[in-house]
Structures are given as structure tokens and as C-alpha cells.
Scaffold this active site. Structure first.
Site, PDB file in Angstrom:
ATOM      1  N   LYS A 129      -3.069   0.124   9.716  1.00 36.54           N
ATOM      2  CA  LYS A 129      -3.265  -0.017   8.268  1.00 36.54           C
ATOM      3  C   LYS A 129      -3.277  -1.492   7.890  1.00 36.54           C
ATOM      4  O   LYS A 129      -2.328  -2.225   8.198  1.00 36.54           O
ATOM      5  CB  LYS A 129      -2.132   0.690   7.518  1.00 36.54           C
ATOM      6  CG  LYS A 129      -2.222   0.545   6.003  1.00 36.54           C
ATOM      7  CD  LYS A 129      -1.279   1.510   5.311  1.00 36.54           C
ATOM      8  CE  LYS A 129       0.078   0.958   5.000  1.00 36.54           C
ATOM      9  NZ  LYS A 129       0.113   0.010   3.879  1.00 36.54           N
ATOM     10  N   ASP A 136      -6.049  -0.223   3.148  1.00 34.47           N
ATOM     11  CA  ASP A 136      -5.194   0.233   2.047  1.00 34.47           C
ATOM     12  C   ASP A 136      -5.204  -0.796   0.924  1.00 34.47           C
ATOM     13  O   ASP A 136      -4.249  -1.545   0.743  1.00 34.47           O
ATOM     14  CB  ASP A 136      -3.777   0.463   2.593  1.00 34.47           C
ATOM     15  CG  ASP A 136      -2.830   0.999   1.539  1.00 34.47           C
ATOM     16  OD1 ASP A 136      -3.307   1.559   0.534  1.00 34.47           O
ATOM     17  OD2 ASP A 136      -1.602   0.856   1.723  1.00 34.47           O
ATOM     18  N   LYS A 188      -6.048   0.099  -2.341  1.00 30.77           N
ATOM     19  CA  LYS A 188      -5.723   0.827  -3.584  1.00 30.77           C
ATOM     20  C   LYS A 188      -6.630   0.420  -4.748  1.00 30.77           C
ATOM     21  O   LYS A 188      -6.176  -0.115  -5.766  1.00 30.77           O
ATOM     22  CB  LYS A 188      -4.253   0.598  -3.958  1.00 30.77           C
ATOM     23  CG  LYS A 188      -3.281   1.114  -2.908  1.00 30.77           C
ATOM     24  CD  LYS A 188      -1.836   1.032  -3.378  1.00 30.77           C
ATOM     25  CE  LYS A 188      -0.861   1.588  -2.375  1.00 30.77           C
ATOM     26  NZ  LYS A 188      -0.771   0.834  -1.106  1.00 30.77           N
ATOM     27  N   ASP A 205     -10.255   0.320 -10.837  1.00 24.10           N
ATOM     28  CA  ASP A 205     -11.052  -0.537 -11.725  1.00 24.10           C
ATOM     29  C   ASP A 205     -12.082   0.348 -12.418  1.00 24.10           C
ATOM     30  O   ASP A 205     -12.050   1.575 -12.256  1.00 24.10           O
ATOM     31  CB  ASP A 205     -11.721  -1.645 -10.883  1.00 24.10           C
ATOM     32  CG  ASP A 205     -11.900  -2.940 -11.665  1.00 24.10           C
ATOM     33  OD1 ASP A 205     -12.356  -2.869 -12.824  1.00 24.10           O
ATOM     34  OD2 ASP A 205     -11.592  -4.011 -11.115  1.00 24.10           O
ATOM     35  N   THR A 236       5.896   4.941  -5.926  1.00 25.82           N
ATOM     36  CA  THR A 236       7.258   5.445  -5.707  1.00 25.82           C
ATOM     37  C   THR A 236       8.349   4.494  -6.192  1.00 25.82           C
ATOM     38  O   THR A 236       9.495   4.908  -6.318  1.00 25.82           O
ATOM     39  CB  THR A 236       7.490   5.733  -4.214  1.00 25.82           C
ATOM     40  OG1 THR A 236       6.990   4.635  -3.471  1.00 25.82           O
ATOM     41  CG2 THR A 236       6.800   6.997  -3.781  1.00 25.82           C
ATOM     42  N   ARG A 270       7.873  -1.181   9.644  1.00 24.23           N
ATOM     43  CA  ARG A 270       8.970  -1.944  10.249  1.00 24.23           C
ATOM     44  C   ARG A 270       9.615  -1.336  11.482  1.00 24.23           C
ATOM     45  O   ARG A 270       9.940  -2.092  12.418  1.00 24.23           O
ATOM     46  CB  ARG A 270      10.019  -2.275   9.176  1.00 24.23           C
ATOM     47  CG  ARG A 270       9.535  -3.359   8.231  1.00 24.23           C
ATOM     48  CD  ARG A 270      10.283  -3.361   6.934  1.00 24.23           C
ATOM     49  NE  ARG A 270       9.989  -2.179   6.143  1.00 24.23           N
ATOM     50  CZ  ARG A 270      10.506  -1.934   4.940  1.00 24.23           C
ATOM     51  NH1 ARG A 270      11.340  -2.800   4.393  1.00 24.23           N
ATOM     52  NH2 ARG A 270      10.177  -0.846   4.285  1.00 24.23           N
TER      53      ARG A 270
HETATM   54  O1  C5P Z   1       8.046  -0.490   7.065  1.00 31.34           O
HETATM   55  P1  C5P Z   1       7.788   0.877   6.525  1.00 31.34           P
HETATM   56  O2  C5P Z   1       7.664   1.949   7.599  1.00 31.34           O
HETATM   57  O3  C5P Z   1       8.758   1.278   5.447  1.00 31.34           O
HETATM   58  O4  C5P Z   1       6.334   0.738   5.873  1.00 31.34           O
HETATM   59  C1  C5P Z   1       5.707   1.778   5.195  1.00 31.34           C
HETATM   60  C2  C5P Z   1       4.334   1.378   4.761  1.00 31.34           C
HETATM   61  O5  C5P Z   1       3.865   2.379   3.858  1.00 31.34           O
HETATM   62  C3  C5P Z   1       4.228   0.059   4.033  1.00 31.34           C
HETATM   63  O6  C5P Z   1       2.943  -0.512   4.345  1.00 31.34           O
HETATM   64  C4  C5P Z   1       4.302   0.449   2.581  1.00 31.34           C
HETATM   65  O7  C5P Z   1       3.652  -0.441   1.732  1.00 31.34           O
HETATM   66  C5  C5P Z   1       3.578   1.797   2.593  1.00 31.34           C
HETATM   67  N1  C5P Z   1       3.945   2.701   1.491  1.00 31.34           N
HETATM   68  C6  C5P Z   1       5.243   3.108   1.262  1.00 31.34           C
HETATM   69  N2  C5P Z   1       5.528   3.951   0.220  1.00 31.34           N
HETATM   70  C7  C5P Z   1       4.552   4.408  -0.573  1.00 31.34           C
HETATM   71  C8  C5P Z   1       3.234   4.019  -0.345  1.00 31.34           C
HETATM   72  C9  C5P Z   1       2.966   3.151   0.720  1.00 31.34           C
HETATM   73  O8  C5P Z   1       6.151   2.721   1.976  1.00 31.34           O
HETATM   74  N3  C5P Z   1       4.830   5.252  -1.548  1.00 31.34           N
END
Ligand code: C5P
Length: 237
Positions: free
Chosen positions: A37, A64, A66, A69, A124, A216
Site C-alpha cells: 500500500k 491509497d 482517498k 473532490d 476512524t 508497523r
Molecule cells: O501500522 P498499522 O498496521 O497500524 O497500519 C495500518 C495502516 O492502515 C496504515 O497505513 C493506516 O493509515 C491505515 N488505516 C488505518 N485505519 C483506518 C484506515 C486506514 O489504520 N481506518
């Protein structure tokens, strides 16, 4: 060579702003994982070069950005994303019916029907109070997620991004072929970082999620390939 099995459903979030770090991760992880992503941080800094990085590794690209517009602009943005060989892209469903239809029309015009277009519903990070004062609605965030999901379905999107805890409710409304992409994935013994409502890879799949987004726990690990394998094992278990 493209990966097989559950690895085709795992998306590693390249959440870094450094091109060299993204390149290191793609090289290390592309033998193990089907998708990467690329979000607004990495793309704003390095642009199409990061998309080429992913595609040259024979992996799928989830762009991604998003889009949100006016319809004409989103039509152009989707056309550009498809030229970058994105295999999945995101749009804000709150952009409304005409905007979503313009996005779907751009895919039709580009003759790339297999590219997945998924909608973002309610972000979220918004708490209950902020959500209500922003949108001046009596509808709950959950009911808004459902309504925006139905809009996404009606306008021809392929799915939505949602928490693994919402997957069952979404699938009940939309049917199993409407895909759900879920972030917030953690192994049971892992640190949650800033995610509050996490779900294990296995439970997310069990709930009906189609694709899991993991950042992460893989990219910040000392051994990203090993961490990736652990997630894949949990997905298979
Ligand atoms: O590091 P982690 O596993 O928490 O990353 C989750 C990924 O999903 C990040 O790129 C974050 O921006 C994305 N994301 C999220 N929650 C959402 C939408 C997207 O964590 N509601």
C-alpha cells in the site's frame, strides 16, 4: 514471481516517507506478500517512482490516496492512478453518488475492469461528539458507515475499507462478493501502537475480511520478513 495462498490477501502498508526504506521493504517482502500500500505520505514525496518500485517487484499496488473532490476531478485522478498501474485504489464515499459514479466511469473508459475500487466511509479517528457536530446528523457513526457502504455498492464500487469488527454487518447487507479491506490487525501478543480496536489476522479472515492491511507490525520489526511470516502463519491457522 507472484505469491500464492493467503499471501495474496495480505497488504503491507509502506508507511514511510523515505524512498530507500520503501525500496528496502519491497525487496525484502515481495517474495512473501502479494500487495503493497502506497499512501499520501510516500506518494506526495516520491510520486510515480514508488509505484514503479512495487510493480517492478511483481507485486500488486494499492494506491491509497482517498480521492475526494468534484466528479470531473476524481474522474481524472482515477484515470491517472490507472495509468500508474494501480491494482486497488481508495475514494471517500462522502464525495457522493455523482463523484463515485465518475470514478467508476473512469475505470470503464480505461478498460481495466479488474482494478478494485474501495470506499472509505467514516474516518476512524473521529470521536462520537466530533462526528455529530461535524455532520449535524442524528444518525450514529455505525449507521452512517452502513449507509455509505450501501452507496458504495449502489454506485459500482467493489468494496470498502472497514474494521474487522464491522465486516459481518457489512457483508450481511452487501453480500459476500463485496470486498472488505481491514486495517487494525495485530497478533495477540503484539503492541497495539495507536490502534484501539485491533483484531488478529486469523479472526479478521474468520469474520469475512478479504484483504488485511498491516503496517508497523511488519515494517517496524527488526526482521520484517520473519514478522510477515508470522502474520501469514496466523492467517493460515
Ligand atoms: O501500522 P498499522 O498496521 O497500524 O497500519 C495500518 C495502516 O492502515 C496504515 O497505513 C493506516 O493509515 C491505515 N488505516 C488505518 N485505519 C483506518 C484506515 C486506514 O489504520 N481506518
Amino acid at each position: 514471481m507472484p505469491v500464492a495462498g493467503v499471501a495474496r490477501r495480505l497488504i503491507v502498508a509502506l508507511d514511510t516517507s523515505a524512498f530507500d526504506e520503501a525500496a528496502r521493504l519491497v525487496k525484502l517482502l515481495s517474495p512473501h506478500v502479494g500487495w503493497f500500500k502506497v499512501g499520501s505520505v510516500l506518494f506526495t514525496r516520491h510520486g510515480p517512482a514508488v509505484c514503479r518500485l512495487v510493480k517492478e517487484a511483481d507485486a500488486k499496488l494499492f494506491l491509497d490516496l482517498k480521492f475526494h473532490d468534484i466528479p470531473n476531478t476524481v474522474h481524472g485522478a482515477v484515470t491517472s492512478a490507472l495509468e500508474l498501474q494501480a491494482d486497488m485504489l481508495t475514494l471517500h464515499t462522502a464525495g457522493g453518488e455523482a463523484m463515485l459514479k465518475a470514478a467508476v466511469q473512469a475505470r470503464r473508459n480505461s478498460k481495466k475492469p479488474d482494478v478494485l475500487m474501495v470506499g472509505v466511509t467514516v474516518l476512524t479517528h473521529l470521536g462520537f461528539d466530533e462526528f455529530h457536530s461535524l455532520f449535524a446528523t442524528r444518525r450514529s457513526p455505525h449507521d452512517t458507515v452502513v449507509a455509505l457502504t450501501e452507496l458504495a455498492r449502489r454506485t459500482g464500487l467493489d468494496g470498502v475499507v472497514a474494521s474487522a469488527r464491522e465486516v459481518e454487518a457489512i457483508k450481511q447487507r452487501t453480500g459476500s462478493d463485496f470486498i472488505v479491506v481491514t486495517p487494525g490487525i495485530r497478533l495477540a501478543d503484539a503492541t497495539r501502537d495507536d490502534q484501539t480496536r485491533v483484531v488478529t489476522p486469523r479472526d479478521a479472515l474468520h469474520n469475512g475480511a478479504d484483504y488485511l492491511v498491516v503496517g508497523r507490525p511488519i515494517i517496524a520489526a527488526m526482521d520484517p520478513a520473519g514478522a510477515c511470516q508470522k502474520i501469514l502463519e496466523n492467517m493460515s491457522s
